[in-house]
Design a protein around this motif. Structure first.
Motif, short mmCIF file in Angstrom:
data_model
loop_
_atom_site.label_atom_id
_atom_site.label_comp_id
_atom_site.label_asym_id
_atom_site.label_seq_id
_atom_site.Cartn_x
_atom_site.Cartn_y
_atom_site.Cartn_z
N LYS A 138 0.83 -1.21 0.00
CA LYS A 138 0.00 0.00 0.00
C LYS A 138 0.86 1.26 0.00
N ARG A 139 2.08 1.12 0.44
CA ARG A 139 3.01 2.25 0.41
C ARG A 139 4.09 2.07 -0.65
N ALA A 140 3.77 1.27 -1.67
CA ALA A 140 4.78 1.02 -2.70
C ALA A 140 4.14 1.05 -4.08
N VAL A 141 4.93 1.48 -5.06
CA VAL A 141 4.56 1.32 -6.47
C VAL A 141 5.58 0.37 -7.07
N PHE A 142 5.13 -0.79 -7.48
CA PHE A 142 6.00 -1.72 -8.21
C PHE A 142 5.75 -1.54 -9.70
N TYR A 143 6.78 -1.44 -10.48
CA TYR A 143 6.55 -1.30 -11.93
C TYR A 143 7.68 -1.93 -12.73
N MET A 144 7.33 -2.31 -13.97
CA MET A 144 8.31 -2.80 -14.93
C MET A 144 8.84 -1.62 -15.73
N GLN A 145 10.14 -1.58 -15.96
CA GLN A 145 10.70 -0.50 -16.80
C GLN A 145 10.08 -0.49 -18.20
N THR A 146 9.61 -1.64 -18.64
CA THR A 146 9.04 -1.73 -20.00
C THR A 146 7.54 -1.48 -20.04
N ASN A 147 6.95 -1.11 -18.91
CA ASN A 147 5.48 -1.06 -18.89
C ASN A 147 4.98 0.00 -17.92
N TYR A 148 5.37 1.26 -18.19
CA TYR A 148 5.06 2.30 -17.21
C TYR A 148 4.37 3.48 -17.90
N GLU A 149 4.46 4.65 -17.30
CA GLU A 149 3.70 5.81 -17.77
C GLU A 149 4.50 6.67 -18.76
N PRO A 150 3.79 7.36 -19.68
CA PRO A 150 4.50 8.21 -20.65
C PRO A 150 5.45 9.22 -20.02
N ALA A 151 5.06 9.83 -18.91
CA ALA A 151 5.90 10.89 -18.32
C ALA A 151 7.27 10.33 -17.88
N TYR A 152 7.28 9.06 -17.55
CA TYR A 152 8.53 8.39 -17.17
C TYR A 152 9.46 8.25 -18.38
N TYR A 153 8.89 7.85 -19.51
CA TYR A 153 9.71 7.71 -20.72
C TYR A 153 10.13 9.08 -21.26
N ARG A 154 9.23 10.06 -21.13
CA ARG A 154 9.57 11.42 -21.56
C ARG A 154 10.79 11.92 -20.78
N LEU A 155 10.81 11.61 -19.50
CA LEU A 155 11.93 12.02 -18.67
C LEU A 155 13.24 11.38 -19.16
N ALA A 156 13.19 10.09 -19.49
CA ALA A 156 14.38 9.41 -20.03
C ALA A 156 14.81 10.06 -21.34
#
Lengths: 377, 377
Positions: free
Chosen positions: A148-166
């Motif tokens: 509940k206090r964590a966000v688990f994510y795959m680098q290949t399957n995340y949000e656009p803003a994350y890729y925009r940052l990269a």
């Protein structure tokens, strides 16, 4: 601080190995600060933790700023990533312990499965990576990471803003800089580097909750990433609103049970996986490298050397509380306990721990996809 | 085919310039096929088009395969990208004409705004890029691109499967290959390259509609991208289900009105923007480089040279139908029309075109965000 400074004979390579004796140099050359000066404050905010009191987490950058934010009720996040390239072992557990410690302060954890990097740099098949990622998340939750206090994510399957940052980060670094830090770089590595930059910086973006500051617990071999990422945060300046420089902490890396360098999934005898059959785990422990003397007689006379002993390292990082730890340490130094007896004691602790952990793991693995969204391939 | 082959003196650089006289070499060295052999078939499927009958689109790879798919009712897509780095001009309109031609065959168009690349490689401020992207989409729709048969997207604001494709593609190429194709590469360029690979390949993925084949209309300077992308599609093999090699077509690049190389937004006198005030557009046209003789007398005696004339190029690519085009061509060659009179005629055609276009554009620009989702920054 913030200046990338490299000594010819002391280049830290995140994809390579680190001389774990050289920690002290980090203070001298790379501008890290020792955590021991902050110990009282950390324990006041987060409670007692062997991570800090035993110097397992021994250095930091800007942890004081991070603690300020936490103390004043500001939004703060922890960021970490796991390369799901092999079994989840005790080296990973130490990071889990850090996540849990910060979560208990009210800090949110963003936990990346570095599958893009594992595929592009380590060339691990996608199927294996997806399997491992599930396994890692279930292990983390079984260890006590609060989903509940964590966000688990795959680098290949995340949000656009994350890729925009990269993508945007890539414009702020030159090839020469990357080469100075990482040596020769293949395209897959370049992508992996900027994906890691996004891993570290994204929680400060509006799209992810606008956290005021993040802390990244890493091994000292990861410090080049941290320094680069701090520079990039600065260089992106006003182009991305809200971006702030990450704080970081540095932990000692567990050595392998075989006594060699760090615990690594590339050497099966070097680690104990939290998911392997208890018989195999026990047998690895019984074969571990210790600080024992050549003969029992010598050991009774001169005592053992716990600082060289992998069993002791397991105690120190994972298995024992302060009072028993102290007792065993003294007994060993005084030659009042031999390695065989000590290993049998450790094996019982290990068995109890793994029994309990594997029971929890087996429950969670069935529902793990409630906690992480996996791509199809 | 599929082999990356480079001649020392004939390296095509997508970020640089191309000798537009050297088209013929493309057939010889790079394995392109002339479209003229397919002309009858293309016109049977898609109807008559000056793009093909006039040889503006002069070469292709696998266009025959693409047409097979279209003829047999298979799902086929066109992919293109615009770098929103300056005003939308007649060079861009030519690509719009190609999109429209394929859409009329029932082909879906995936249209990227290459804003990640424009930021990372061209260092254009984000605000400007977002503004330009809206402008480009509105221009395309005003020209007749059917938004119901198109997906407009920003490279910085798309779906996870698209970014996953870029990440995975990066593992299939070496630095040496990139250097052989693009020369020296900075990190921003590396990211841009794999983003373009994802632009081209993503419509064949399940997540985007599982198109059986895509066609990419490009200038010959973009062929290195195409060859690399075809190789990557092959190398990714079974790791990504459904991936297929793209087909491509090659169009001549409009030269600048100033007579130099290709029309480019870096030289304002070289292009006419579809959005500039008609007086300015007219004045650029009146100053264009022509195939006229030094004196009126000479021109009457020897005739003009339409093949060198930028006004003629505007007719050829954009402003005139076959019958009038032929008539002007003959008149010019025979010295029966001088450049002044001809320019005034062209200016009237241009004015009519821009009047109509700008009226449509002004309607669409107000609702353009219905057609493309822009990020906040």
């Amino acid at each position: 601080m913030g200046v990338v400074l490299f000594m010819e004979n002391f280049r830290l390579d995140p994809w390579g190995h680190v001389l774990i004796e050289e920690y002290e140099k980090l203070f001298k050359f790379f501008g890290l600060s020792p955590t021991k000066n902050l110990l009282e404050r950390i324990e006041r905010i987060g409670g007692k933790s062997k991570l800090y009191s035993r110097g397992i987490v021994f250095a930091h950058r800007d942890l004081d700023k991070f603690l300020n934010t936490v103390e004043h009720g500001g939004k703060a996040a922890l960021v970490t990533g796991f390369m799901p390239s092999g079994p989840f072992h005790f080296g990973h557990k130490m990071v889990a312990d850090q996540i849990i410690y910060f979560q208990n302060m009210g800090v949110k954890a963003f936990i990346a499965m570095a599958d893009a990097e594992a595929y592009a740099v380590r060339k691990i098949p996608r199927k294996k990576l997806l399997e491992n990622a599930k396994n890692y998340v279930a292990n983390l939750i079984a260890l006590g990471v609060d989903p509940k206090r964590a966000v688990f994510y795959m680098q290949t399957n995340y949000e656009p803003a994350y890729y925009r940052l990269a993508q945007m980060a890539s414009s702020k670094v030159t090839t020469s800089e990357l080469k100075a830090i990482y040596g020769d770089i293949e395209p897959g590595k370049v992508i992996a580097i900027f994906t890691q930059v996004a891993d570290i910086l994204h929680p400060t973006l509006e799209e992810f909750g606008k956290y005021k500051i993040v802390v990244v617990p890493v091994g000292p071999d990861q410090d080049p990433h941290i320094r680069l990422t701090r520079d990039i945060a600065e260089r992106l300046g006003t182009d991305i609103p809200g971006l702030s420089k990450p704080a970081s902490t540095y932990h000692k890396l567990m050595r392998g049970l075989d006594g060699g360098e760090k615990m690594s999934s590339s050497r099966p005898e070097s680690y104990i996986s939290l998911n392997e059959p208890i018989e195999i785990a026990t047998s690895k422990l019984m074969n571990a490298y210790t600080g024992g003397r050549p003969t029992a007689d010598e050991q009774r006379r001169f005592g053992g050397v716990p600082d060289k002993c992998m069993i002791y390292e397991l105690y120190l990082y994972h298995l024992l509380d302060d009072d028993v730890l102290r007792e065993i340490y003294d007994k060993c130094r005084n030659g009042r306990i031999l390695c065989g007896e000590d290993k049998r004691f450790a094996a019982r602790l290990l068995r109890d721990f793994l029994d309990e952990h594997q029971r929890k793991f087996n429950e969670i693995i069935n529902v793990v996809e409630d906690y992480i969204e996996l791509p199809k391939y």
